[in-house]
Design an enzyme around this catalytic site. Sequence first.
Site, PDB file in Angstrom:
ATOM      1  CG  HIS A 206     -42.889  15.955  -1.034  1.00 45.71           C
ATOM      2  ND1 HIS A 206     -42.567  15.952   0.307  1.00 45.71           N
ATOM      3  CD2 HIS A 206     -44.246  16.047  -1.088  1.00 45.71           C
ATOM      4  CE1 HIS A 206     -43.672  16.028   1.027  1.00 45.71           C
ATOM      5  NE2 HIS A 206     -44.700  16.086   0.213  1.00 45.71           N
TER       6      HIS A 206
ATOM      7  CB  SER B  15     -50.402  20.707   2.722  1.00 40.50           C
ATOM      8  OG  SER B  15     -50.136  20.230   1.416  1.00 40.50           O
ATOM      9  CB  SER B  16     -50.653  23.898  -1.816  1.00 38.20           C
ATOM     10  OG  SER B  16     -49.775  22.873  -2.230  1.00 38.20           O
ATOM     11  CB  CYS B  17     -52.623  18.637  -0.989  1.00 39.58           C
ATOM     12  SG  CYS B  17     -52.630  18.180   0.761  1.00 39.58           S
TER      13      CYS B  17
ATOM     14  CE  LYS C 252     -50.729  19.185   7.635  1.00 38.94           C
ATOM     15  NZ  LYS C 252     -50.062  19.738   8.827  1.00 38.94           N
TER      16      LYS C 252
ATOM     17  CB  THR D 168     -46.257  26.346  -2.857  1.00 38.25           C
ATOM     18  OG1 THR D 168     -46.388  25.602  -4.068  1.00 38.25           O
ATOM     19  CG2 THR D 168     -44.843  26.875  -2.707  1.00 38.25           C
TER      20      THR D 168
ATOM     21  CE1 TYR E 269     -50.003  15.934   5.652  1.00 37.97           C
ATOM     22  CE2 TYR E 269     -50.361  17.114   3.599  1.00 37.97           C
ATOM     23  CZ  TYR E 269     -49.719  16.999   4.813  1.00 37.97           C
ATOM     24  OH  TYR E 269     -48.801  17.945   5.196  1.00 37.97           O
TER      25      TYR E 269
END
Length: 313
Positions: free
Chosen positions: A180, A108-110, A141, A165, A137
């Site tokens: 989301h 994930s981009s986070c 990841k 993204t 989270y």
Amino acid sequence: MQKDAKIFVAGHQGMVGSAIIRRLEGAGYSNLLTLSHAALDLTAQSSVEQFMQEEKPAYVFLAAAKVGGIHANNAYRGEFIYQNLMMEANVVHAAWQSGVERLLFLGSSCIYPRDCPQPIKEEYLLTGPLEETNEPYAIAKIAGIKLCESYNRQYGTQYVSVMPTNLYGPNDNYDLNNSHVLPALIRKAHEAKMGNEGHIVVWGSGKPMREFLHVDDMADACVFLMERTDIQRGLYNVGVGEDVTIKALAEAVMDVVGFKGEIVFDASKPDGTPRKLLNVDRMRDFGWTAKIALHEGLERVYLDFLALTERNG
């Protein structure tokens, strides 16, 4: 990948997993292996190891994850870090034990620092503090990425990680408490339209910038990476290379849905990361780019939402 090779798609009922299944079936792959959570709990190590030893898939797409929006990430922090850590650790280790040829892990981009230089390059990983609201989270990841990287270095495996993204598309989650931003906006705008309401409320200031990728494009990128033998192991951002403000996104959703009311921003709610635009040069250099424009994607996903609403009565 050979067309008759056994391919395990973990998380096939989710938005990304189901898109990967559609993409593989459309390309003629005929030996797809899927199991529901009830049939195989990926957080149970012995069950995963037994399954992988018995089935011995040649390729694995690890799309299973505990996912959600800002509220869910912040409220269920223990669940998000524990379940994601357990799933990825069990699947990656069992894949190595059973001789899986190649594995693709979805991150994930986070994972990137909250205040990253923009657009975000893969090498910015672990260069600064994470966004606090989804840190558990993101940590899980990051651990998955490092797990794949470590097995590659120690055991010579061919495991690749992809960082999508913000995704949207069929089989998205429209629960207003756990979804989301994009599916939440679609549901809010639709319900406001049907109820002849004068406005919708959007969390935050509307100023954060976000990039949105249709899940069918994401699935295409995943299969692209697994099919290419000349692509090195590592980390790859997958996105469209451009972003919009949450305000502009809300306006685009209202246009597609046909809601004519106002947008009211609730500044008491968190904005999250100010901006998350991925640098997608690595994928472009290999010849892959996204094909579905945002407005076209919104039109597609609204039709899917209407069909879902009709099925659920």
